[in-house]
Design a protein around this motif. Structure first.
Motif, PDB file in Angstrom:
ATOM      1  N   LEU A 116     -18.716 -38.812  24.534  1.00  0.00           N
ATOM      2  CA  LEU A 116     -18.168 -37.732  23.703  1.00  0.00           C
ATOM      3  C   LEU A 116     -19.221 -36.660  23.465  1.00  0.00           C
ATOM      4  CD1 LEU A 116     -15.953 -36.521  21.942  1.00  0.00           C
ATOM      5  CD2 LEU A 116     -16.732 -37.963  20.061  1.00  0.00           C
ATOM      6  N   ALA A 117     -20.455 -37.108  23.186  1.00  0.00           N
ATOM      7  CA  ALA A 117     -21.534 -36.147  22.958  1.00  0.00           C
ATOM      8  C   ALA A 117     -21.769 -35.315  24.216  1.00  0.00           C
ATOM      9  CB  ALA A 117     -22.818 -36.878  22.567  1.00  0.00           C
ATOM     10  N   SER A 118     -21.730 -35.996  25.358  1.00  0.00           N
ATOM     11  CA  SER A 118     -21.909 -35.268  26.610  1.00  0.00           C
ATOM     12  C   SER A 118     -20.798 -34.240  26.803  1.00  0.00           C
ATOM     13  CB  SER A 118     -21.934 -36.262  27.772  1.00  0.00           C
ATOM     14  OG  SER A 118     -22.000 -35.586  28.997  1.00  0.00           O
ATOM     15  N   THR A 119     -19.567 -34.704  26.560  1.00  0.00           N
ATOM     16  CA  THR A 119     -18.423 -33.790  26.662  1.00  0.00           C
ATOM     17  C   THR A 119     -18.546 -32.664  25.653  1.00  0.00           C
ATOM     18  OG1 THR A 119     -17.077 -35.669  27.308  1.00  0.00           O
ATOM     19  CG2 THR A 119     -15.909 -33.678  26.655  1.00  0.00           C
ATOM     20  N   PHE A 120     -19.038 -33.050  24.463  1.00  0.00           N
ATOM     21  CA  PHE A 120     -19.211 -32.050  23.403  1.00  0.00           C
ATOM     22  C   PHE A 120     -20.227 -30.994  23.846  1.00  0.00           C
ATOM     23  CE2 PHE A 120     -20.002 -30.394  19.220  1.00  0.00           C
ATOM     24  CZ  PHE A 120     -18.804 -30.568  18.570  1.00  0.00           C
ATOM     25  N   ASN A 121     -21.286 -31.453  24.488  1.00  0.00           N
ATOM     26  CA  ASN A 121     -22.295 -30.500  24.970  1.00  0.00           C
ATOM     27  C   ASN A 121     -21.697 -29.578  26.025  1.00  0.00           C
ATOM     28  OD1 ASN A 121     -24.533 -31.143  23.391  1.00  0.00           O
ATOM     29  ND2 ASN A 121     -25.010 -32.927  24.670  1.00  0.00           N
ATOM     30  N   GLN A 122     -20.881 -30.174  26.901  1.00  0.00           N
ATOM     31  CA  GLN A 122     -20.222 -29.339  27.916  1.00  0.00           C
ATOM     32  C   GLN A 122     -19.298 -28.335  27.256  1.00  0.00           C
ATOM     33  OE1 GLN A 122     -18.309 -31.985  30.660  1.00  0.00           O
ATOM     34  NE2 GLN A 122     -20.193 -33.076  31.141  1.00  0.00           N
ATOM     35  N   MET A 123     -18.586 -28.812  26.239  1.00  0.00           N
ATOM     36  CA  MET A 123     -17.682 -27.912  25.516  1.00  0.00           C
ATOM     37  C   MET A 123     -18.480 -26.807  24.832  1.00  0.00           C
ATOM     38  SD  MET A 123     -15.201 -28.788  22.301  1.00  0.00           S
ATOM     39  CE  MET A 123     -16.600 -28.765  21.184  1.00  0.00           C
ATOM     40  N   ARG A 124     -19.634 -27.199  24.258  1.00  0.00           N
ATOM     41  CA  ARG A 124     -20.480 -26.210  23.581  1.00  0.00           C
ATOM     42  C   ARG A 124     -20.912 -25.122  24.569  1.00  0.00           C
ATOM     43  NH1 ARG A 124     -25.722 -25.924  23.735  1.00  0.00           N
ATOM     44  NH2 ARG A 124     -25.900 -27.994  24.657  1.00  0.00           N
ATOM     45  N   ILE A 125     -21.321 -25.555  25.754  1.00  0.00           N
ATOM     46  CA  ILE A 125     -21.760 -24.571  26.751  1.00  0.00           C
ATOM     47  C   ILE A 125     -20.583 -23.707  27.189  1.00  0.00           C
ATOM     48  CG2 ILE A 125     -22.644 -24.338  29.088  1.00  0.00           C
ATOM     49  CD1 ILE A 125     -24.235 -26.955  28.552  1.00  0.00           C
ATOM     50  N   SER A 126     -19.430 -24.362  27.380  1.00  0.00           N
ATOM     51  CA  SER A 126     -18.238 -23.607  27.779  1.00  0.00           C
ATOM     52  C   SER A 126     -17.857 -22.607  26.708  1.00  0.00           C
ATOM     53  CB  SER A 126     -17.075 -24.564  28.049  1.00  0.00           C
ATOM     54  OG  SER A 126     -17.376 -25.417  29.104  1.00  0.00           O
ATOM     55  N   LEU A 127     -17.922 -23.079  25.452  1.00  0.00           N
ATOM     56  CA  LEU A 127     -17.583 -22.177  24.342  1.00  0.00           C
ATOM     57  C   LEU A 127     -18.571 -21.017  24.269  1.00  0.00           C
ATOM     58  CD1 LEU A 127     -16.548 -24.599  21.470  1.00  0.00           C
ATOM     59  CD2 LEU A 127     -15.142 -22.844  22.529  1.00  0.00           C
ATOM     60  N   LYS A 128     -19.828 -21.372  24.464  1.00  0.00           N
ATOM     61  CA  LYS A 128     -20.854 -20.326  24.418  1.00  0.00           C
ATOM     62  C   LYS A 128     -20.554 -19.261  25.477  1.00  0.00           C
ATOM     63  CE  LYS A 128     -25.840 -19.641  24.893  1.00  0.00           C
ATOM     64  NZ  LYS A 128     -27.117 -20.298  25.223  1.00  0.00           N
ATOM     65  N   ASN A 129     -20.279 -19.743  26.696  1.00  0.00           N
ATOM     66  CA  ASN A 129     -19.966 -18.799  27.767  1.00  0.00           C
ATOM     67  C   ASN A 129     -18.704 -18.028  27.452  1.00  0.00           C
ATOM     68  OD1 ASN A 129     -22.187 -19.698  29.162  1.00  0.00           O
ATOM     69  ND2 ASN A 129     -21.026 -21.237  30.332  1.00  0.00           N
ATOM     70  N   ALA A 130     -17.712 -18.764  26.918  1.00  0.00           N
ATOM     71  CA  ALA A 130     -16.435 -18.106  26.610  1.00  0.00           C
ATOM     72  C   ALA A 130     -16.605 -17.066  25.522  1.00  0.00           C
ATOM     73  CB  ALA A 130     -15.415 -19.148  26.188  1.00  0.00           C
ATOM     74  N   VAL A 131     -17.402 -17.419  24.500  1.00  0.00           N
ATOM     75  CA  VAL A 131     -17.602 -16.472  23.395  1.00  0.00           C
ATOM     76  C   VAL A 131     -18.361 -15.245  23.891  1.00  0.00           C
ATOM     77  CG1 VAL A 131     -18.838 -16.142  21.230  1.00  0.00           C
ATOM     78  CG2 VAL A 131     -17.449 -18.175  21.573  1.00  0.00           C
ATOM     79  N   GLU A 132     -19.379 -15.508  24.710  1.00  0.00           N
ATOM     80  CA  GLU A 132     -20.125 -14.364  25.252  1.00  0.00           C
ATOM     81  C   GLU A 132     -19.217 -13.488  26.110  1.00  0.00           C
ATOM     82  OE1 GLU A 132     -24.503 -16.573  25.455  1.00  0.00           O
ATOM     83  OE2 GLU A 132     -23.361 -16.166  27.295  1.00  0.00           O
ATOM     84  N   SER A 133     -18.406 -14.148  26.921  1.00  0.00           N
ATOM     85  CA  SER A 133     -17.462 -13.397  27.758  1.00  0.00           C
ATOM     86  C   SER A 133     -16.447 -12.663  26.895  1.00  0.00           C
ATOM     87  CB  SER A 133     -16.753 -14.359  28.703  1.00  0.00           C
ATOM     88  OG  SER A 133     -15.760 -13.693  29.432  1.00  0.00           O
ATOM     89  N   ARG A 134     -16.009 -13.364  25.834  1.00  0.00           N
ATOM     90  CA  ARG A 134     -15.032 -12.744  24.948  1.00  0.00           C
ATOM     91  C   ARG A 134     -15.638 -11.533  24.254  1.00  0.00           C
ATOM     92  NH1 ARG A 134     -14.148 -14.984  19.160  1.00  0.00           N
ATOM     93  NH2 ARG A 134     -16.157 -13.958  19.144  1.00  0.00           N
ATOM     94  N   ASP A 135     -16.902 -11.693  23.800  1.00  0.00           N
ATOM     95  CA  ASP A 135     -17.557 -10.574  23.119  1.00  0.00           C
ATOM     96  C   ASP A 135     -17.646  -9.371  24.046  1.00  0.00           C
ATOM     97  OD1 ASP A 135     -17.772 -12.086  20.887  1.00  0.00           O
ATOM     98  OD2 ASP A 135     -19.884 -12.651  21.205  1.00  0.00           O
ATOM     99  N   GLU A 136     -18.014  -9.684  25.301  1.00  0.00           N
ATOM    100  CA  GLU A 136     -18.097  -8.570  26.251  1.00  0.00           C
ATOM    101  C   GLU A 136     -16.733  -7.924  26.444  1.00  0.00           C
ATOM    102  OE1 GLU A 136     -19.698 -10.229  29.763  1.00  0.00           O
ATOM    103  OE2 GLU A 136     -21.709 -10.559  28.928  1.00  0.00           O
TER     104      GLU A 136
END
Lengths: 710, 278
Positions: A228-248
């Motif tokens: 779960l933590a591993s998946t959570f980390n992947q989700m965190r990275i995905s969210l980070k990318n998504a948020v950055e993409s969304r901000d752009e």
């Protein structure tokens, strides 16, 4: 981040759950064990009692038979000395005790003796048997089917509980220790394996809530939580990318939105301005800025309603400039327009604030004066005459021009707008014929109008004498520069008055009933001409003007249909033009005509578009193919930005409806070029070609096609 | 057969001391083994103590004169004297008394006032039909009171104390037994003897006899009689007596038991009812 164990809600709940479950389980098990041991001990005691009793009863037979009471007594004594035996009593059949042994160390014995209030063993035994803490067992001693005596043995149940209770204490103690050990083990395991990872996940989730994506969860081991933590980390990275993409994207959208808002605001302002202009133009004469025919008639209707409700009077003036045609023909339309604009400015100076003035068309103006009588109406008429007296400034000279004014009064000269206008018109002609400046309508003016009657008679005669002629004005495709059609324009060669423009006799024809004959003549000759050109290889579109009176003529479709057949004409090459005002005032008839089956294939054009007050939805309901922008918009569009904007708007709107746009009155190359830029489809006007007789058209077209293509 | 105490230290033929089964075998040996040893020492001759599980077996020993010395009840002696050549030399002194009487004993609260009141009642005798005090004397008392066989129900207890105890426990209306029984500790331990009383009692008659075969040599007979009679003269002898639950062993002659002979004849007739000893 570490949350103290016992302040962790999950941990606390887990501890309570474990403690609760263990406690209940251990207590239940302890109780079960206790009950089981107690039952087992009871059963053992019962078995023991049975064993002892049966044996004793068995061996007591012989002593009883030989009255060996001592032996019986010895048996009872020995039995009573056994652990847990409270009493041993032999009773004969008369309940006489043969021997009795009580264990007086047991309180129950003394208690029963006291209750029995007797030392008799049977009485004491009776009391003892009421007690539940004693196991009572009776054994009849039988010999030869006769009961010799009965052995009664009582066992103390309390010792039965000693061992189970002792075992229970041991079990509870060991279970408690075991439970504490297991509970602590599970709890510590839970904290290490579950609670801490969950806390870490929660901490990371909170970081994500606050858009902090940089803290990685690090868990050791290999289990569901580490997955779960591993998946959570992947989700965190995905969210980070998504948020950055969304901000752009948001930034881009924001910029686009700002840009779009600017454009919308700009467009809205333009449209508002344009709408105001269109509205104004729809209701006003574009040349003079006065109310147009539609608006002045509307105001007249309003004034009639007001007068009717308030029982007042009103006056309608029709004003026509004298000799304006000559000035126009001599100096040109622009000079005539200058005069008209100045007239439009002078008339209001003679009126009250409540009065309305409008331009009906050409050099004809109308004034509506509510709540006025004849005397005051004449005074206003005189004032208008006076304001017309100063010379009018033209571009290179000044001219003097006066007006003829006819007055009709409500209600004596008419109770509706048509009657009032017509009678004011009659009065105006009366003034014009009699060189009077102002005339109030009288009935005799109308009936005995020699000029109008003469002209009407002349027109009828002219039809018969072929004094009428059709001229054709070429229409070009602006994109290709090629002539594709012509508009048929009626000319009357009056034997005495020379060439009379349609404006001067169409109205007479409409009012006299000659209009249908006139229109039939025009259609017949235009179609015949089309056939003639077609036969020579020149196939053109022909546009034919239809009067408002024609559209209600039920014979018109039949006439046209017959002609199409007769001359083998392609219906799509025929275009009937109806003015915007005609369509507006005769909507149902116009629609019926356009949809008539005999006229299938024929095209329709709205003529003089822009001078009426037509709504877009209104026009959308009609099967119109072409819209002809009124020449008043085209004349100055190269100089007047507002006019150009209106033309642009009309073109755009018309194209939106899928119609072709034709610009009338094109008189110079600049206008033509601008029309081309604005996307106008077709054009006609003096710059392209003046109306000409049919015989000249082929040559004109040849020249035009070669010239415009250069 | 009874158990024998053997000794190889003596060259002469062992003397057989038979004790009637008044008590059980184990108790009999426990009580009389010291006395037998005393006799062996005194006679310098092995004395074998023996008894029997029951009276029938014991009586077989009497009938076959297997016992050189024999201790039995008065009825046994009368018959043995008459038929099997035994002569009394000593008699028991128990509880300080060398005589004993037969009784009919009842509960004081029984309502029985005379022998006649026992008609139809249950009489529990403390011994069988060869028991002198517990049956023959008691039966003689019933006869003297006017009750003959069939006038009452005969029941037999395992021993005299049980007759008393059972009567006390209302298992019978009267007990037939010696007068000494009610004074025994074993009885007192079980019942309240104060609630019992004698309904009838014979005269005092000599206690249980010790007899020797008439064929025994005179010296041996005298040694036995003399040494046992003197046991109560010193502590060692007294201890032997105590062990045997005796106060003393008094000298006795056959005529001491004539009273018994009379009672026996009254009850059984002239043949002494020997059939009851078979």
């Amino acid at each position: 981040m570490r949350t103290p164990y016992l302040t962790s809600a999950l941990g606390r709940q887990f501890v309570i759950l474990i403690a609760g479950v263990l406690t209940v389980a251990l207590l239940a098990n302890a109780y079960f064990q206790y009950e089981r041991e107690k039952t087992s001990a009871y059963n053992k005691l019962a078995e023991k009692g049975q064993s002892i009793g049966k044996l004793l009863a068995s061996i007591s037979i012989a002593p009883l038979l030989i009255y060996d009471t001592q032996t019986i007594n010895e048996f009872a004594k020995n039995t009573s000395e056994q652990y847990g035996v409270i009493y041993t009593i032999y009773l004969d059949n008369e309940k006489n005790p043969l021997t009795t042994y009580f264990n007086h160390s047991i309180p129950a014995i003394e208690d029963s003796i006291n209750k029995a209030q007797s030392a008799d063993p049977y009485d004491v035994l009776t009391q003892l048997k009421h007690r539940q803490d004693i196991l009572h067992q009776d054994f009849p001693i039988i010999f030869n089917q006769q009961i010799l005596a009965t052995l009664h043995i009582g066992f103390d149940k309390k010792p039965l509980l000693t061992e189970p209770q002792h075992n229970l204490e041991i079990y509870l103690g060991s279970s408690l220790l075991f439970g504490i050990f297991i509970g602590l083990t599970i709890y510590i395991g839970f904290i290490r394996k579950v609670s801490r990872p969950v806390m870490a996940l929660r901490h990371s989730a909170k970081n994500i809530i606050h858009f902090n994506f940089n803290e990685k969860i690090e868990l050791s081991g290999n289990n569901e939580l580490t997955d779960l933590a591993s998946t959570f980390n992947q989700m965190r990275i995905s969210l980070k990318n998504a948020v950055e993409s969304r901000d752009e994207s948001l930034e881009e959208i924001e910029n686009l939105n700002i840009s779009l808002e600017d454009r919308v605001r700009e467009r809205t302002n333009a449209l508002e301005e344009l709408n105001a202009q269109v509205t104004h133009q729809a209701m006003h004469d574009p040349l003079t800025g006065l109310a147009n025919r539609v608006l002045i008639i509307e105001r007249l209707n309003q004034a009639i309603d007001y007068a009717h409700r308030n029982n007042t009077r009103l006056a309608v003036f029709i004003l026509d400039l004298n000799n304006f045609k000559e000035i126009n023909d001599t100096l040109g339309h622009p000079e005539g327009d200058l005069i008209l604009r100045q007239v439009a400015k002078r008339i209001p100076g003679a009126l009250r604030g409540s009065d309305s003035v409008g331009r009906l068309g050409g050099d004809e103006f109308a004034v509506v004066l509510p709540d006025i009588d004849e005397k005051h109406a004449l005074e206003v008429g005189e004032k208008i005459v006076q304001v017309m007296q100063p010379a009018f400034d033209l571009s290179s000279q000044t001219v003097n021009i006066n007006a003829s004014i006819g007055i009709a009064l409500y209600p004596e000269h008419g109770e509706d707008q048509a009657a009032l206008i017509r009678h004011a018109d009659v009065a105006m002609y009366h003034s014009k014929r009699n060189s009077q400046m102002v005339s109030v309508y009288r009935a005799d003016f109308d009936v005995h109008t020699p000029w109008r009657l003469a002209l009407m008679a002349d027109l009828k005669q002219g039809l018969e004498n072929n004094e009428l002629e059709l001229h054709y004005q070429p229409q070009i495709d602006i994109k290709t520069g090629q002539v594709y059609g012509v508009e048929a324009l009626l000319r009357w060669h009056h034997p005495a008055q020379g060439l009379i423009p349609p404006d001067h006799f169409i109205n007479i024809a409409e009012n006299s009933g000659l209009i249908n004959l006139l229109t039939d003549w025009v259609i017949t000759n235009a179609l015949k001409q089309w056939k003639s050109w077609h036969d020579t290889g020149l196939t053109l579109d022909i546009s034919i003007n239809i009067s408002a009176r024609n559209i209600s003529n039920p014979a018109l479709p039949e006439t046209i249909g017959s002609l199409l057949t007769e001359y083998q004409i392609i219906p799509e090459k025929i275009k009937l033009e109806l003015t915007e005002s005609t369509i507006m005032t005769n909507h149902d008839s116009a629609l019926a005509l356009m949809c008539h089956p005999k006229l299938k294939g024929i095209k329709y054009a709205i003529d003089d578009f822009g001078t009426g007050y037509s709504s877009l939805n209104y026009l959308r309901q009609l099967p119109v193919d072409e819209v002809k922008i009124d020449k008043s918009f085209i004349f100055d569009m190269d100089k007047n930005h507002g006019e150009k904007t209106i033309v642009q708007s009309i073109i755009d709107l018309t194209h939106n409806f899928g119609h072709i746009v034709v610009a009338e009155g094109v008189e110079n190359i600049d206008v033509l070029n601008q029309l081309k830029q604005l996307g106008c489809d077709s054009a006609q006007g003096y710059y392209i070609a003046k109306p000409a007789p049919a015989m000249e058209i082929a040559e004109i077209i040849r020249q035009l096609n070669s010239t415009l293509n250069e | 057969m009874g158990n024998l105490i053997q000794s190889t230290a003596f060259s002469a033929k062992p003397l057989i001391l038979g004790v009637f089964p008044r008590r059980n075998t184990k108790q009999t040996f426990r009580l009389f083994t010291p006395l037998a040893k005393f006799l062996s020492t005194t006679l310098n001759r092995e004395v074998r103590l023996t008894t029997a599980k029951n009276f029938a077996d014991f009586w077989e020993g009497v009938k076959t004169q297997r016992y050189d010395i024999v201790h039995f009840n008065q009825y046994h002696y009368i018959v043995a004297k008459e038929l099997y050549g035994y002569e009394v030399i000593l008699k028991n002194q128990e509880f300080g008394n060398s005589t004993v009487a037969g009784t009919i004993t009842i509960r004081k609260d029984s309502g029985i006032r005379s022998i006649k009141d026992l008609k139809g009642k249950t009489i529990l005798f403390g011994g069988g039909k060869r028991a002198m005090q517990s049956y023959i004397s008691a039966k003689w008392l019933l006869q003297q009171g006017g009750l003959n066989d069939g006038d009452y129900i005969e029941k037999f207890a395992i021993n005299p104390p049980n007759a008393i105890i059972s009567t006390y426990l209302k298992q019978a209306d009267a007990a037939g037994c010696g007068d000494v029984i009610i004074r025994l500790d074993t009885v007192k331990a079980h019942i309240d003897v104060s609630k019992m009383q004698y309904l009838a009692r014979t005269e005092q008659l000599p206690h249980l006899p010790w007899a020797v075969k008439t064929s025994m040599d005179e010296v041996t007979r005298l040694k036995i009689q003399h040494s046992l009679n003197r046991l109560n003269k010193d502590p060692a002898g007294q201890a032997i007596l105590d062990r045997a639950q005796l106060s003393a062993l008094n000298l006795a002659v056959d005529s001491d038991y004539d009273g018994h002979r009379r009672i026996i004849r009254d009850v059984y007739g002239d043949d002494y009812g020997v059939e009851y000893l078979k």
